[in-house]
Scaffold this active site. Structure first.
Site, mmCIF file in Angstrom:
data_model
loop_
_atom_site.group_PDB
_atom_site.id
_atom_site.type_symbol
_atom_site.label_atom_id
_atom_site.label_comp_id
_atom_site.label_asym_id
_atom_site.label_seq_id
_atom_site.Cartn_x
_atom_site.Cartn_y
_atom_site.Cartn_z
ATOM 1 C CG HIS A 121 41.309 71.485 -1.666
ATOM 2 N ND1 HIS A 121 41.766 71.534 -0.433
ATOM 3 C CD2 HIS A 121 41.279 72.881 -2.212
ATOM 4 C CE1 HIS A 121 41.941 72.897 -0.264
ATOM 5 N NE2 HIS A 121 41.592 73.657 -1.276
ATOM 6 C CG ASP A 122 42.089 68.497 1.428
ATOM 7 O OD1 ASP A 122 42.665 67.526 1.579
ATOM 8 O OD2 ASP A 122 42.631 69.346 0.864
ATOM 9 N N GLY A 139 37.384 74.438 0.330
ATOM 10 C CA GLY A 139 38.277 73.470 0.802
ATOM 11 C C GLY A 139 38.210 73.095 2.109
#
Length: 269
Positions: A121-122, A139
């Site tokens: 994520h991100d 992440g």
């Protein structure tokens, strides 16, 4: 109209370009957009608020746009955006972003994701990046363009990987890697420059020697690292490649993978 196998499931609201191919047993969620020329071979799952660009090939059991693997995720409509001309192989996973960052995971174009690789994520991944089998990003990782990850390389959260770096297989990256850096080992020590990658991108011998000169001065010169950085910036900073390394280091807020070994420079064709 898109070519959709009868066994596939495409939710109402999904937007597919007219020449998209959806193979057997694929599932596409209602908030997915897929660009022209993209092909889902079979058993592909794309969900979430996900945009897939043009001319991608996505192979069996890839899963794109699933929620972030984060205990802080609160269920918001965060996104995954994937560029064009990527080859996404079997079992690849990519998560959407979280509300605590920009709410976006972004992958560039012309990338090659081999079996079992993962984008957390991100993350932000540049163009022309190669992930060998089972290479994984935690992440919030930022990856430049023309980076290569060897098999089972792992990058911890919030790390930055500069353009043109090479992460050798089985390396555990816990700190930022400079542009054109070559890192290796359980703690991903910086052992030199990615000369092979530089040559493949068309850099001249003179370019490579100049970057090597800057590397030596940065990591093996006299004085503190900050003093050496300022000296390299003053002496070689006008060179765009050296300037890129200096700017990368100065923009960092986290630890930097430091040079610990002089690797032989092989520039000859």
């Amino acid at each position: 109209m898109p070519s959709i196998d009868p066994s596939a499931r495409v939710a109402d609201g999904a937007r597919l370009a007219d020449d998209v191919e959806v193979g057997p047993f694929c599932t596409i969620g209602p908030n997915v957009e897929i660009g022209a020329g993209t092909k889902l071979v079979s058993h592909v799952a794309i969900t979430g608020h996900t945009v897939i660009g043009e001319r991608n090939v996505i192979r069996p059991f890839a899963s794109l746009g699933t929620p972030p693997q984060s205990t802080h995720y609160r269920g918001g409509p965060t996104r995954l955006v994937v560029g064009s001309d990527n080859d996404i192989r079997e079992g690849v996973t990519m998560n959407t972003g979280t509300e605590d960052d920009h709410g976006l995971t972004r992958v560039g174009s012309h990338c090659f994701f081999m079996v079992g690789s993962h984008v957390g994520h991100d993350c932000v991944v540049g163009d022309h990046v190669t992930f060998a089998n089972n290479a994984v990003l935690g992440g919030h990782v930022q990856v430049g363009s023309h980076v290569v990850f060897g098999g089972q390389a792992a990058v911890r959260q919030f790390v930055r990987i500069g353009d043109g770096a090479m992460i050798v297989g089985l390396s555990g990256v816990r700190a930022d890697v400079i542009p054109f850096g070559l890192v290796h080992g359980q703690s991903a020590e910086l052992i030199g420059l990615n000369v092979v990658g530089m040559k493949r991108r068309g850099l001249t011998k003179a370019d490579i020697h100049k970057v090597h000169r800057g590397f030596e001065a940065l990591f093996f010169g006299e004085g503190t690292f900050r003093e050496r950085l300022d000296l390299v910036a003053a002496d070689l900073g006008d060179d765009p490649l050296i300037g890129q390394i200096v700017a990368f280091i100065r923009s960092g807020t986290r630890p930097l993978t430091m040079g610990v070994k002089r690797a032989a420079l092989r520039v000859a064709s």
